[in-house]
Design an enzyme around this catalytic site. Sequence first.
Site, PDB file in Angstrom:
ATOM      1  N   SER A  24     -34.312  48.859 -15.746  1.00  0.00           N
ATOM      2  CA  SER A  24     -34.637  48.515 -17.225  1.00  0.00           C
ATOM      3  C   SER A  24     -34.754  49.700 -17.930  1.00  0.00           C
ATOM      4  CB  SER A  24     -35.973  47.784 -17.537  1.00  0.00           C
ATOM      5  OG  SER A  24     -37.331  48.365 -16.977  1.00  0.00           O
ATOM      6  N   HIS A 157     -29.801  20.090 -54.344  1.00  0.00           N
ATOM      7  CA  HIS A 157     -28.529  19.719 -53.706  1.00  0.00           C
ATOM      8  C   HIS A 157     -27.377  20.548 -54.150  1.00  0.00           C
ATOM      9  CE1 HIS A 157     -30.671  15.731 -52.685  1.00  0.00           C
ATOM     10  NE2 HIS A 157     -31.230  15.977 -53.975  1.00  0.00           N
ATOM     11  N   SER A 278     -10.713  44.556 -49.279  1.00  0.00           N
ATOM     12  CA  SER A 278     -10.096  43.956 -47.851  1.00  0.00           C
ATOM     13  C   SER A 278      -8.902  44.899 -47.588  1.00  0.00           C
ATOM     14  CB  SER A 278      -9.487  42.722 -48.490  1.00  0.00           C
ATOM     15  OG  SER A 278      -8.200  42.303 -47.826  1.00  0.00           O
ATOM     16  N   LYS A 284      -9.775  42.305 -53.696  1.00  0.00           N
ATOM     17  CA  LYS A 284     -11.171  41.493 -53.143  1.00  0.00           C
ATOM     18  C   LYS A 284     -12.706  42.619 -53.302  1.00  0.00           C
ATOM     19  CE  LYS A 284     -11.177  38.539 -50.229  1.00  0.00           C
ATOM     20  NZ  LYS A 284     -12.033  37.233 -50.480  1.00  0.00           N
ATOM     21  N   ASN A 286     -15.937  41.953 -51.754  1.00  0.00           N
ATOM     22  CA  ASN A 286     -16.712  41.059 -50.699  1.00  0.00           C
ATOM     23  C   ASN A 286     -18.345  41.276 -50.609  1.00  0.00           C
ATOM     24  OD1 ASN A 286     -14.278  39.485 -50.186  1.00  0.00           O
ATOM     25  ND2 ASN A 286     -13.851  40.837 -48.430  1.00  0.00           N
ATOM     26  N   GLU A 291     -23.741  38.684 -46.231  1.00  0.00           N
ATOM     27  CA  GLU A 291     -23.299  37.919 -45.302  1.00  0.00           C
ATOM     28  C   GLU A 291     -23.843  38.325 -43.836  1.00  0.00           C
ATOM     29  OE1 GLU A 291     -18.895  37.835 -45.606  1.00  0.00           O
ATOM     30  OE2 GLU A 291     -18.916  37.959 -47.749  1.00  0.00           O
ATOM     31  N   TYR A 318     -47.717  37.838 -13.462  1.00  0.00           N
ATOM     32  CA  TYR A 318     -46.605  38.780 -13.713  1.00  0.00           C
ATOM     33  C   TYR A 318     -45.332  38.188 -12.979  1.00  0.00           C
ATOM     34  CZ  TYR A 318     -43.266  42.410 -14.545  1.00  0.00           C
ATOM     35  OH  TYR A 318     -42.072  43.261 -14.829  1.00  0.00           O
ATOM     36  N   GLN A 323     -39.565  41.293 -17.766  1.00  0.00           N
ATOM     37  CA  GLN A 323     -38.812  42.435 -18.137  1.00  0.00           C
ATOM     38  C   GLN A 323     -37.896  42.141 -19.416  1.00  0.00           C
ATOM     39  OE1 GLN A 323     -38.051  45.578 -15.588  1.00  0.00           O
ATOM     40  NE2 GLN A 323     -35.922  45.044 -15.500  1.00  0.00           N
TER      41      GLN A 323
HETATM   42  N1  ARG Z   1     -40.207  47.353 -15.898  1.00  0.00           N
HETATM   43  C1  ARG Z   1     -41.005  46.307 -15.691  1.00  0.00           C
HETATM   44  C2  ARG Z   1     -40.956  45.231 -16.799  1.00  0.00           C
HETATM   45  O1  ARG Z   1     -40.478  45.700 -17.873  1.00  0.00           O
HETATM   46  C3  ARG Z   1     -42.451  47.066 -15.736  1.00  0.00           C
HETATM   47  C4  ARG Z   1     -43.195  46.161 -14.953  1.00  0.00           C
HETATM   48  C5  ARG Z   1     -42.903  46.076 -13.480  1.00  0.00           C
HETATM   49  N2  ARG Z   1     -44.012  45.462 -12.509  1.00  0.00           N
HETATM   50  C6  ARG Z   1     -43.719  45.174 -11.351  1.00  0.00           C
HETATM   51  N3  ARG Z   1     -44.799  44.520 -10.751  1.00  0.00           N
HETATM   52  N4  ARG Z   1     -42.753  45.042 -11.003  1.00  0.00           N
HETATM   53  O2  ARG Z   1     -41.603  44.332 -16.835  1.00  0.00           O
END
Ligand code: ARG
Length: 459
Positions: A24, A157, A278, A284, A286, A291, A318, A323
């Site tokens: 992540s 309406h 445009s 144009k 716009n 939008e 958890y 994540q």
């Molecule tokens: N990168 C993980 C998350 O965003 C952190 C927590 C990870 N915990 C674990 N038990 N793997 O959730």
Amino acid sequence: TNNSQWGGRFAAGPSAIMQAINASIGFDRKLWRQDIAGSLAHAAMLARVGIIASEDEAAIRQGLAEIARRIEAGDFPWDEGLEDIHMNIEARLTQAIGEAGKRLHTGRSRNDQVALDVRLWVRDAIDGLSAQVEDVMRALVARAEEHAATVMPGFTHLQPAQPVTLGHHLLAYVEMLSRDLSRLRDARARMNESPLGAAALAGTGFPIDRHMTAKALGFDGPTRNSLDSVASRDFAAEFLFCCAMCATHLSRFAEEVVIWTNPYFGFVKLSDAFTTGSSIMPQKRNPDAAELVRGKTGRINGALVGMLTVLKGLALTYFKDMQEDKEGIFDAAENLTLCLAATAGMVRDMKPDVARLEAAAGAGFSTATDLADWLVRELKMPFRDAHHVTGRLVAKAEAKGCDLAGLTLAEMQAEEPRIQDGIFGVLTVQASVASRTSFGGTAPDNVRRMAAEWRERLA
Ligand code: ARG
């Protein structure tokens, strides 16, 4: 270097696809400030209660300061093999300061750590967005004061209904945004508890002081149940609802800007600063900003549904599913920031065409209700009968090709002999809006009073 974090149990590193789906760090590095703040508070507490030595705490503090400096400078060596922001920072810290770095994670888990970091991030986002919502409100209030008596068509309406004032119309959005603001404040108050110290899920046997870390991080106190602390993201879902609702309000306004700037309406003009041209059609102009405010609401609403859907099947506590909370939160906050800024800009920029608005306000027999009300008031006619008589007068005007004021008194009296000349006094759009003095009604005096009230409240 892979699996250096749990090397004891693991002989081999993860497959490439395992690393790719698991990591992540590509997005949660946004949490670095929060992660460092949490670690500083945790280390200070560990030292205070005697779990680590104060020299270790000092080394951790210096090490984290150096890491913060490097991240800020853009020369921190992010490592996808280290999965996430928590382990990137901890590993680097240990590399830099040795033994003391390895003691930081005592009485803590990534589960409470990430719950903490996300809360801190959301809390900051709420503060930033709240200030922006207020800015849009201020912009609307200023334009509302300016156009307290500017008459425009009120629609239901999208058909002509009754004349209103532009100021009143703009203040309607101020009311909506004020509820968005109060929702953000509620969400902030509800989420302002620290999960730090819940550890993996069950709490810890170390004599940690959760009240101390909670206080240091600006929370009202620690969360009360360790399982709930690491398993819950309702604060994130609630934040996303606040974002989605606010974006939805902005989207409705954006839709109106799109309609109003259409030349067939011609109610307002946006300057070059808020329009695009445009690549092929030279004429144009716009309203792209409007939008995009409308369009971005789709992904913000999507983030809310995404978050709820991630949570709905999770047993306690958890799971890695959680994540998936982050990207939606980051994306929603970033895009709502853009939407609020663009809306404030358009509100300040737009030039209402007062003459055109007034002309449009009178179209479509928009003062027919005023005529019916006159029959009720002056002739004591039951409203349902007055509605009927007025309907016949509208049909008559339509056949004649004029508006209601274009009928002669004789033509009116042919439908209802007791009608007098005074009736023409209620058929102008100015008279119509001026008469709407009921609390919350569109009368210019009401609008001025409300706008002034808002101006003071937002000062
Ligand atoms: N990168 C993980 C998350 O965003 C952190 C927590 C990870 N915990 C674990 N038990 N793997 O959730």
